[in-house]
Design an enzyme around this catalytic site. Sequence first.
Site, PDB file in Angstrom:
ATOM      1  N   LYS A  80      16.323  37.510  -8.667  1.00  0.00           N
ATOM      2  CA  LYS A  80      14.978  37.573  -8.101  1.00  0.00           C
ATOM      3  C   LYS A  80      14.000  37.803  -9.243  1.00  0.00           C
ATOM      4  O   LYS A  80      14.382  38.305 -10.307  1.00  0.00           O
ATOM      5  CB  LYS A  80      14.906  38.747  -7.109  1.00  0.00           C
ATOM      6  N   GLY A 185       4.574  41.553  12.759  1.00  0.00           N
ATOM      7  CA  GLY A 185       4.197  40.539  11.772  1.00  0.00           C
ATOM      8  C   GLY A 185       4.293  39.142  12.349  1.00  0.00           C
ATOM      9  O   GLY A 185       5.393  38.638  12.624  1.00  0.00           O
ATOM     10  N   GLY A 187       3.440  36.187  10.955  1.00  0.00           N
ATOM     11  CA  GLY A 187       3.179  35.232   9.876  1.00  0.00           C
ATOM     12  C   GLY A 187       3.979  33.957  10.101  1.00  0.00           C
ATOM     13  O   GLY A 187       4.278  33.572  11.231  1.00  0.00           O
ATOM     14  N   VAL A 189       7.106  33.237   9.702  1.00  0.00           N
ATOM     15  CA  VAL A 189       8.368  33.397  10.431  1.00  0.00           C
ATOM     16  C   VAL A 189       8.124  34.020  11.812  1.00  0.00           C
ATOM     17  O   VAL A 189       8.597  33.518  12.824  1.00  0.00           O
ATOM     18  CB  VAL A 189       9.368  34.277   9.637  1.00  0.00           C
TER      19      VAL A 189
HETATM   20  P1  NAD Z   1       3.900  35.977   6.002  1.00  0.00           P
HETATM   21  O1  NAD Z   1       3.172  36.567   4.835  1.00  0.00           O
HETATM   22  O2  NAD Z   1       3.597  34.596   6.445  1.00  0.00           O
HETATM   23  O3  NAD Z   1       3.707  36.943   7.287  1.00  0.00           O
HETATM   24  C1  NAD Z   1       3.673  38.310   7.240  1.00  0.00           C
HETATM   25  C2  NAD Z   1       2.824  38.762   8.432  1.00  0.00           C
HETATM   26  O4  NAD Z   1       2.890  40.183   8.523  1.00  0.00           O
HETATM   27  C3  NAD Z   1       1.341  38.402   8.283  1.00  0.00           C
HETATM   28  O5  NAD Z   1       0.851  37.847   9.483  1.00  0.00           O
HETATM   29  C4  NAD Z   1       0.682  39.760   7.979  1.00  0.00           C
HETATM   30  O6  NAD Z   1      -0.660  39.823   8.436  1.00  0.00           O
HETATM   31  C5  NAD Z   1       1.585  40.698   8.744  1.00  0.00           C
HETATM   32  N1  NAD Z   1       1.543  42.084   8.296  1.00  0.00           N
HETATM   33  C6  NAD Z   1       1.376  42.552   7.042  1.00  0.00           C
HETATM   34  N2  NAD Z   1       1.401  43.892   7.054  1.00  0.00           N
HETATM   35  C7  NAD Z   1       1.613  44.267   8.335  1.00  0.00           C
HETATM   36  C8  NAD Z   1       1.741  45.520   8.989  1.00  0.00           C
HETATM   37  N3  NAD Z   1       1.652  46.667   8.325  1.00  0.00           N
HETATM   38  N4  NAD Z   1       1.971  45.533  10.329  1.00  0.00           N
HETATM   39  C9  NAD Z   1       2.069  44.374  11.023  1.00  0.00           C
HETATM   40  N5  NAD Z   1       1.935  43.152  10.457  1.00  0.00           N
HETATM   41  C10 NAD Z   1       1.711  43.117   9.133  1.00  0.00           C
HETATM   42  O7  NAD Z   1       5.441  36.161   5.660  1.00  0.00           O
HETATM   43  P2  NAD Z   1       6.662  35.360   6.285  1.00  0.00           P
HETATM   44  O8  NAD Z   1       6.987  34.220   5.414  1.00  0.00           O
HETATM   45  O9  NAD Z   1       6.451  35.178   7.730  1.00  0.00           O
HETATM   46  O10 NAD Z   1       7.845  36.424   6.065  1.00  0.00           O
HETATM   47  C11 NAD Z   1       7.937  37.585   6.869  1.00  0.00           C
HETATM   48  C12 NAD Z   1       8.995  38.505   6.291  1.00  0.00           C
HETATM   49  O11 NAD Z   1      10.254  37.817   6.274  1.00  0.00           O
HETATM   50  C13 NAD Z   1       8.745  38.949   4.855  1.00  0.00           C
HETATM   51  O12 NAD Z   1       9.229  40.248   4.700  1.00  0.00           O
HETATM   52  C14 NAD Z   1       9.583  37.985   4.030  1.00  0.00           C
HETATM   53  O13 NAD Z   1       9.977  38.549   2.791  1.00  0.00           O
HETATM   54  C15 NAD Z   1      10.772  37.797   4.947  1.00  0.00           C
HETATM   55  N6  NAD Z   1      11.464  36.521   4.740  1.00  0.00           N
HETATM   56  C16 NAD Z   1      10.790  35.356   4.891  1.00  0.00           C
HETATM   57  C17 NAD Z   1      11.452  34.150   4.707  1.00  0.00           C
HETATM   58  C18 NAD Z   1      10.732  32.830   4.872  1.00  0.00           C
HETATM   59  O14 NAD Z   1      11.405  31.791   4.950  1.00  0.00           O
HETATM   60  N7  NAD Z   1       9.406  32.814   4.958  1.00  0.00           N
HETATM   61  C19 NAD Z   1      12.819  34.137   4.372  1.00  0.00           C
HETATM   62  C20 NAD Z   1      13.499  35.351   4.252  1.00  0.00           C
HETATM   63  C21 NAD Z   1      12.795  36.543   4.433  1.00  0.00           C
END
Ligand code: NAD
Length: 360
Positions: A80, A185, A187, A189
């Site tokens: 990483k 969250g 976002g 995912v």
């Molecule tokens: P993203 O940045 O698109 O979404 C994160 C969401 O969480 C956003 O809508 C943000 O506003 C919200 N958020 C931030 N702080 C918050 C809080 N305190 N309370 C509630 N909501 C809050 O990220 P993503 O790509 O959807 O990924 C989400 C999680 O999954 C992350 O931890 C990421 O590391 C993990 N992840 C993602 C992937 C992927 O394919 N995108 C793969 C493996 C792991």
Amino acid sequence: MSVFEDSAYRHHESVHFFVDEPTGMRAIIAIHSTDIGPALGGCRLVNYSNSSEALNDVLRLSRGMSLKNSLAGLELGGGKAVIMVPESWNNNPRYQGPERAELFKAFGRAVDSLGGRYITAEDMNVSVEDASNMRLTTTHVVGLDSGMGDPSPLTAQGVFVGMRACIVRAFSTNSFQGLKVAVQGLGKVGWRLCEDLHKAGAKLLVADIDDATLQKAQKEFGAKIVDPDQIVVETCDIFAPCARGGVINEDNVGQLQAKVIAGSANNQLSNDVLGERLHKDGIIYAPDYVINAGGVINIAPEVKGVIDHKWVDQKVAGIEQTVAEIIDASLANDMSTVTVADEIATRRILAARDKGLKAA
Ligand code: NAD
């Protein structure tokens, strides 16, 4: 700052520190293991308060990638990278000035200097465009626009099927109809997961720091909006952490109401011992790196220079079976799902190391 004394240091193969004065880049790449294959793991750009915090994050995340890639059956090791937001960017990781492209080219040179032992990709605050800038200075980058595309839908798909394995064991049903799922969250995912859960008949409770997204979820899914500080301990059947890590800690573990914890965030438990506590409390926890492997599975073919959506779909569907086997072994042996998953993943890494040593 000390590497070997850091609480997250667990026999990492190597840790590399990079500085590029012209762009202000300060980056750390941690290679946890290359026993099974080159270390694949994303690069995140974060406003760390100091380099010790950045080091701890990269050490924890890189080990997580070794376990994730091993358990997903990929021919890849774990690594990483973290980049500290340059001071001149006003603490803003989304800064879009012309220096941004230069910083990612500098980071690409850093990756290139490792000769392919580490392969990078996007992660938090790093976009496909940033990855394209890295590609100008290294070939050891995946997750490009021309490649397998956005991993998030596959991550959400994996979480959905993994969650189904959990509800079979927690509620003796494979239907989400009427189950209350609290999603933290919304976002890339979390939103996609909500779409799938809504279609499957689940009742959604949602929290985010973005008001517009919450309103949209209320309108489209009839979701109930919950305070972000409350969602972890909200009354529900399933809690899905999809925002950030460390959301389950010593302070709130005793107040959890959910019978299942299954979400996409990395490092959901602030420490591994909490896995034992969840097990003792009868809460089924789908280990984060097992259930969120859809994203890395999606980019894995790109490492070999191929595009293969069919292979990815089959492999992501397999997350359901993997989660099921881990829960069943946990229940049969009275061990936490974290311990079971770590043991299976570590066994494969050690077997590959053994084979490598014998071949040498
Ligand atoms: P993203 O940045 O698109 O979404 C994160 C969401 O969480 C956003 O809508 C943000 O506003 C919200 N958020 C931030 N702080 C918050 C809080 N305190 N309370 C509630 N909501 C809050 O990220 P993503 O790509 O959807 O990924 C989400 C999680 O999954 C992350 O931890 C990421 O590391 C993990 N992840 C993602 C992937 C992927 O394919 N995108 C793969 C493996 C792991």
